[in-house]
Scaffold this active site. Structure first.
Site, PDB file in Angstrom:
ATOM      1  N   LEU A   1      85.512  29.202 -33.607  1.00  0.00           N
ATOM      2  CA  LEU A   1      85.702  28.073 -34.519  1.00  0.00           C
ATOM      3  C   LEU A   1      84.387  27.524 -35.029  1.00  0.00           C
ATOM      4  O   LEU A   1      84.312  26.950 -36.113  1.00  0.00           O
ATOM      5  CB  LEU A   1      86.486  26.950 -33.828  1.00  0.00           C
ATOM      6  CG  LEU A   1      87.925  27.274 -33.410  1.00  0.00           C
ATOM      7  CD1 LEU A   1      88.506  26.115 -32.618  1.00  0.00           C
ATOM      8  CD2 LEU A   1      88.786  27.565 -34.629  1.00  0.00           C
TER       9      LEU A   1
ATOM     10  N   CYS B   1      76.941   7.536   3.532  1.00  0.00           N
ATOM     11  CA  CYS B   1      76.707   8.325   4.749  1.00  0.00           C
ATOM     12  C   CYS B   1      76.051   7.508   5.856  1.00  0.00           C
ATOM     13  O   CYS B   1      75.911   7.984   6.986  1.00  0.00           O
ATOM     14  CB  CYS B   1      75.844   9.537   4.410  1.00  0.00           C
ATOM     15  SG  CYS B   1      74.264   9.121   3.650  1.00  0.00           S
TER      16      CYS B   1
ATOM     17  N   GLN C   1      74.455  23.448 -30.747  1.00  0.00           N
ATOM     18  CA  GLN C   1      73.129  23.680 -30.184  1.00  0.00           C
ATOM     19  C   GLN C   1      73.204  24.315 -28.802  1.00  0.00           C
ATOM     20  O   GLN C   1      72.373  25.125 -28.431  1.00  0.00           O
ATOM     21  CB  GLN C   1      72.374  22.354 -30.106  1.00  0.00           C
ATOM     22  CG  GLN C   1      70.941  22.483 -29.594  1.00  0.00           C
ATOM     23  CD  GLN C   1      70.238  21.138 -29.563  1.00  0.00           C
ATOM     24  OE1 GLN C   1      70.803  20.117 -29.918  1.00  0.00           O
ATOM     25  NE2 GLN C   1      68.989  21.143 -29.133  1.00  0.00           N
ATOM     26  N   PHE C   2      74.249  23.930 -28.046  1.00  0.00           N
ATOM     27  CA  PHE C   2      74.311  24.384 -26.661  1.00  0.00           C
ATOM     28  C   PHE C   2      75.491  25.298 -26.364  1.00  0.00           C
ATOM     29  O   PHE C   2      75.616  25.791 -25.257  1.00  0.00           O
ATOM     30  CB  PHE C   2      74.379  23.183 -25.718  1.00  0.00           C
ATOM     31  CG  PHE C   2      73.209  22.257 -25.853  1.00  0.00           C
ATOM     32  CD1 PHE C   2      71.927  22.692 -25.580  1.00  0.00           C
ATOM     33  CD2 PHE C   2      73.389  20.961 -26.273  1.00  0.00           C
ATOM     34  CE1 PHE C   2      70.851  21.850 -25.713  1.00  0.00           C
ATOM     35  CE2 PHE C   2      72.322  20.103 -26.403  1.00  0.00           C
ATOM     36  CZ  PHE C   2      71.042  20.545 -26.125  1.00  0.00           C
TER      37      PHE C   2
ATOM     38  N   VAL D   1      79.283  27.638 -27.910  1.00  0.00           N
ATOM     39  CA  VAL D   1      80.169  28.218 -28.913  1.00  0.00           C
ATOM     40  C   VAL D   1      81.560  27.639 -28.689  1.00  0.00           C
ATOM     41  O   VAL D   1      82.002  27.470 -27.552  1.00  0.00           O
ATOM     42  CB  VAL D   1      80.215  29.757 -28.788  1.00  0.00           C
ATOM     43  CG1 VAL D   1      81.193  30.352 -29.783  1.00  0.00           C
ATOM     44  CG2 VAL D   1      78.832  30.351 -28.975  1.00  0.00           C
TER      45      VAL D   1
ATOM     46  N   CYS E   1      70.501  11.953   0.004  1.00  0.00           N
ATOM     47  CA  CYS E   1      70.408  11.599   1.419  1.00  0.00           C
ATOM     48  C   CYS E   1      71.283  12.488   2.300  1.00  0.00           C
ATOM     49  O   CYS E   1      70.890  12.849   3.414  1.00  0.00           O
ATOM     50  CB  CYS E   1      70.778  10.130   1.620  1.00  0.00           C
ATOM     51  SG  CYS E   1      72.279   9.631   0.733  1.00  0.00           S
TER      52      CYS E   1
ATOM     53  N   LYS F   1      70.460  -9.392 -21.076  1.00  0.00           N
ATOM     54  CA  LYS F   1      70.606  -7.939 -21.200  1.00  0.00           C
ATOM     55  C   LYS F   1      71.693  -7.372 -20.291  1.00  0.00           C
ATOM     56  O   LYS F   1      72.123  -6.246 -20.468  1.00  0.00           O
ATOM     57  CB  LYS F   1      69.272  -7.242 -20.884  1.00  0.00           C
ATOM     58  CG  LYS F   1      68.120  -7.695 -21.762  1.00  0.00           C
ATOM     59  CD  LYS F   1      68.409  -7.406 -23.224  1.00  0.00           C
ATOM     60  CE  LYS F   1      68.406  -5.935 -23.520  1.00  0.00           C
ATOM     61  NZ  LYS F   1      68.632  -5.652 -24.956  1.00  0.00           N
TER      62      LYS F   1
ATOM     63  N   ASP G   1      75.421  10.092 -32.355  1.00  0.00           N
ATOM     64  CA  ASP G   1      75.422  11.205 -33.317  1.00  0.00           C
ATOM     65  C   ASP G   1      76.670  11.139 -34.180  1.00  0.00           C
ATOM     66  O   ASP G   1      77.308  12.152 -34.449  1.00  0.00           O
ATOM     67  CB  ASP G   1      75.346  12.533 -32.563  1.00  0.00           C
ATOM     68  CG  ASP G   1      74.957  13.696 -33.476  1.00  0.00           C
ATOM     69  OD1 ASP G   1      74.484  13.438 -34.596  1.00  0.00           O
ATOM     70  OD2 ASP G   1      75.141  14.858 -33.071  1.00  0.00           O
TER      71      ASP G   1
END
Length: 642
Positions: A382, A141, A386-387, A389, A130, A52, A497
């Site tokens: 244009l 850090c 869904q989220f 314009v 952290c 994998k 998609d």
């Protein structure tokens, strides 16, 4: 020959590079460490099963601890390779220490120098938990001491997990080192393919056909160039090329891979007097052929296409008519652009389909990709998603762009910006180009190139009556999408998609894949979504419908549906069926019928993408070869750069 196993055992790994939307994935894997690789498998120690993931030991830059409350699991440690953080949870603290020891020793034996600075918690909600640093690439850090050949200090592995020596950062940072010298490359001569107008301080103008010297190529998209007047400035890297012999490659009329029938089609479609192309000749002993359209002096007549062999005389000079030989091909074409010289007409220019249009610049700025909202003059809407314009806008009164603006309260801003980060990592001619982002003002925006012909789905519906008479045009559309997806496949990106509605069409029928809102970068080539995640049912593979399991092979399935959309004239898949009925039919093995205008060879490609088992489906790279073979069978030509 198999390598000796240094260490093997079951470890729970956290999925790498997860975005802020969706759950965090934890999976138990069989980890196997050899002298050169750290691999993990999907099975058990008795039967490892499928690989994998695989990490070269030489690519590991850090192995060490992570605070257990960061993952809320015991025995946690991290392995960093190529900037990617792999978070692991061993069975116990002792087992965790043992894995850190084994990986560190193996790296040292391979001569790999491990970093000492690290982050003790994870990157989440736009910052390191952290230290609060917001840049993901920020240096660690905290630090640990290591025992290697370079410093002889004590190894991290000689400490118990809970007692690792951690050095907190000093309160006052040390002084900055002296400035680095400007990175310069071996100077190379290039020729400008397109005109370029400077867009900000530091840019330099380009004039098509003129020569320039590249003095710095350290930036991927913007190169430092010097002109003939010794002036220096940044130019878009994709606007210049190293000159070929006679600079023929930079000429839009030089189309070697066109067949005679295709050249005739393009010239008749253009219809202008004197439109011409130079292509490879099929005649033995003849290298190039000139194809030119002309009405032969008859007003309003249909243009005819004439073909002339380009030959060389005993002195090596080029000619179409023996009376008018020239030393180079460019000189020959230049002469016939001003004199018919035995041809049916004077040569003018390439047909419209091949006239050079400057490609999209990777980013407007040669320094920063942040765009000020005041530089965007909004024109019209244009589309909507869904989220957000999408607006057409004029940037700095120079060029039209597409601006995707996030709607207030529709999603986390981090998730929206993730789409821009995905796009910034990708660079392919058939993927929408990112120009920049607006993140320091509201609304947050992603600015991309504008594609004049809009959504592929609507383009197909509008132009199908003419497209169906040109089978190579339909193949070209599918090929371009496949080319983009093969690139994503090679980068381990899953689109999730892919559909005609998520592709755009520009000038000269260039097709580009867009809408990366669902894209995921995966090391395992597999991504299991959260339960209840929304995805388009009619484009989804069986394993997505049953288990919401995405991979590049589920993208291949969606590509087959996209091909069906193209050849059906933009119809909705599974006509007359609702989502529930589609799921039932797909799981039972039912597949879409061949569209009326679809050749059987093309439908066979679709069918291969719809195999029930993901492993039985071709990869996008394999599909590319299939398209090449299909193209040859149809008498076409290679689509490189089309």
């Amino acid at each position: 020959m198999a390598e000796d196993v240094i260490k093997e055992g079951m470890i729970t790994k956290r999925a790498q590079l997860k975005k802020s939307i969706g759950p965090t994935n934890y999976k138990e894997r069989v980890f196997v460490l050899t002298g050169t690789k750290l691999q993990y498998y999907e099975g058990t120690t008795q039967n490892r099963g499928k690989v994998k993931g695989s990490i070269l030991v030489s690519d590991i830059t850090f192995v060490g601890p992570i605070e257990e409350d960061a993952l809320k699991r015991t025995g946690a440690f991290q392995v960093i390779h190529k900037g990617i953080h792999l978070y692991c949870c061993a069975k116990s603290r002792e087992d965790c220490n043992s894995w850190i020891q084994a990986i560190s020793d193996t790296c040292q034996q391979n001569g790999t120098r491990l970093e000492t600075a690290y982050h003790s918690k994870i990157y989440s909600s736009g910052k390191w938990q952290c230290c609060g640093y917001t840049k993901k690439a920020a240096k660690g850090c905290k630090s640990i001491e290591r025992n290697d050949a370079s410093n002889g200090s004590r190894s991290v592995d000689s400490y118990p997990f809970h007692a690792l020596k951690i050095n907190e950062p000093a309160a006052v940072p040390p002084p900055m080192p002296p400035p680095r010298p400007t990175a310069r490359c071996a100077e190379i001569e290039v020729v400008a393919l397109y005109n370029f107008t400077p867009q900000e301080p530091g840019d330099m103008a380009l004039y098509q056909g003129q020569y320039y010297t590249i003095v710095d190529k350290s930036r991927e998209h913007w190169w430092l160039a010097r002109d003939q007047h010794q002036q220096e400035g940044y130019v878009p890297a994709n606007y210049v090329t190293e000159p070929a012999k006679d600079d023929l490659e930079s000429k839009d009329w030089f189309q070697l891979n066109l067949s005679r029938p295709q050249a005739e089609d393009y010239l008749r479609l253009d219809g202008s007097e004197g439109a011409f192309l130079i292509r490879n000749s099929t005649q033995p002993g003849v290298k190039y052929t000139l194809s030119v359209s002309s009405r032969c002096g008859v007003m309003n007549a249909e243009p005819k296409v004439k073909h002339y062999h380009m030959k060389q005389n005993s002195e090596g000079r080029y000619y179409f008519s023996e009376k008018y030989p020239h030393n180079t091909i460019l000189e020959l074409i230049y002469y016939h652009q001003h004199n018919a010289g035995g041809l049916v007409t004077r040569l003018r220019e390439a047909p419209a389909a091949f006239r050079t249009t400057p490609p999209a610049i990777a980013m407007f700025h040669n320094t920063d990709w942040e765009i000020n909202l005041s530089e965007l003059q909004m024109d019209r809407e244009l589309g909507k998603g869904q989220f957000g314009v999408v607006q057409l806008a004029l940037f700095r009164n120079q060029q039209y762009v597409a601006v995707k603006m996030m709607r207030d309260g529709m999603m986390e801003e981090d998730s929206f910006v993730e789409e821009a980060k995905v796009m910034a990592e990708l660079n392919h001619n058939n993927l929408i180009r990112l120009y920049g982002v607006v993140t320091r003002q509201r609304p947050i925006c992603i600015v991309t190139e504008f594609m004049e012909n809009g959504c592929l789905l609507e383009y197909i519906r509008t132009h199908f009556p003419s497209l169906k008479g040109h089978p190579l045009e339909l193949v070209s559309i599918c090929y371009q999408v496949c080319d983009a997806m093969a690139y994503l496949e090679g980068k381990n990106f899953i689109h999730r998609d892919l559909a005609a509605r998520n592709c755009l069409v520009g000038r000269q029928q260039i097709v580009k894949v867009c809408d990366f809102g669902l894209a995921r970068f995966v090391v395992d080539d597999e991504y299991t979504s959260s339960q209840g995640s929304k995805f388009p049912i009619k484009w989804a593979a069986p394993e997505v419908l049953n288990y919401t399991k995405f991979s590049s092979k589920s993208d291949v399935w969606s590509f087959g549906i996209l091909m069906w959309e193209v050849y059906s004239g933009g119809k909705a898949p599974y006509p007359g069926m609702g989502n529930v009925e589609v799921v039932e039919n797909v799981v039972k093995g039912e597949r879409l019928d061949r569209p009326r205008q679809c050749p059987h060879d093309v439908h066979n490609i679709m069918r291969s993408t719809w195999e029930m088992s993901p492993e039985a489906r071709p990869t996008f790279a394999e599909l590319m070869h299939t398209f090449y073979n299909l193209n040859d069978k149809m008498g076409g030509y290679q689509y490189d750069g089309y």
